[in-house]
Design a protein around this motif. Sequence first.
Motif, PDB file in Angstrom:
ATOM      1  N   ASP A  28       0.920  -1.359  -0.075  1.00 38.78           N
ATOM      2  CA  ASP A  28      -0.010   0.062  -0.014  1.00 38.78           C
ATOM      3  C   ASP A  28       0.952   1.127  -0.068  1.00 38.78           C
ATOM      4  O   ASP A  28       1.187   1.771   1.021  1.00 38.78           O
ATOM      5  CB  ASP A  28      -0.950   0.163   1.410  1.00 38.78           C
ATOM      6  N   TRP A  29       1.347   1.786  -1.206  1.00 36.64           N
ATOM      7  CA  TRP A  29       2.283   2.637  -1.405  1.00 36.64           C
ATOM      8  C   TRP A  29       1.904   4.117  -0.624  1.00 36.64           C
ATOM      9  O   TRP A  29       2.870   4.625  -0.087  1.00 36.64           O
ATOM     10  CB  TRP A  29       2.730   2.972  -2.890  1.00 36.64           C
ATOM     11  N   ARG A  30       0.462   4.190  -0.818  1.00 38.22           N
ATOM     12  CA  ARG A  30      -0.038   5.730  -0.142  1.00 38.22           C
ATOM     13  C   ARG A  30       0.443   5.590   1.425  1.00 38.22           C
ATOM     14  O   ARG A  30       0.911   6.547   1.889  1.00 38.22           O
ATOM     15  CB  ARG A  30      -1.398   5.895  -0.433  1.00 38.22           C
ATOM     16  N   SER A  31      -0.041   4.644   2.089  1.00 32.87           N
ATOM     17  CA  SER A  31       0.213   4.385   3.631  1.00 32.87           C
ATOM     18  C   SER A  31       1.747   4.559   4.016  1.00 32.87           C
ATOM     19  O   SER A  31       2.184   5.057   4.745  1.00 32.87           O
ATOM     20  CB  SER A  31      -0.321   3.106   3.938  1.00 32.87           C
TER      21      SER A  31
END
Length: 79
Positions: A28-31
């Motif tokens: 989960d790149w955003r997180s």
Amino acid sequence: MYGVSEVLSIRVPRELKKRLEALKDTVDWRSEIVRFLEERVEYYERLKAIREIEEMMKNHPELPRGFAARSVREDRDSS
């Protein structure tokens, strides 16, 4: 954790973007990026505070060696 969110846009090399996309089902790149940014902001806020304190301390005179111990002793003896 936070209320309203904003968009932050960055440019990355094309090859890195391809590699990120290849792992999008795994990570989960955003997180990951938000957590990284939070940690770095906290680090630099602490660093800034330390530098500000060091700057303030430069403006204060240096006390003679043993001043604190003498002051405590004098205060204790005056009671």
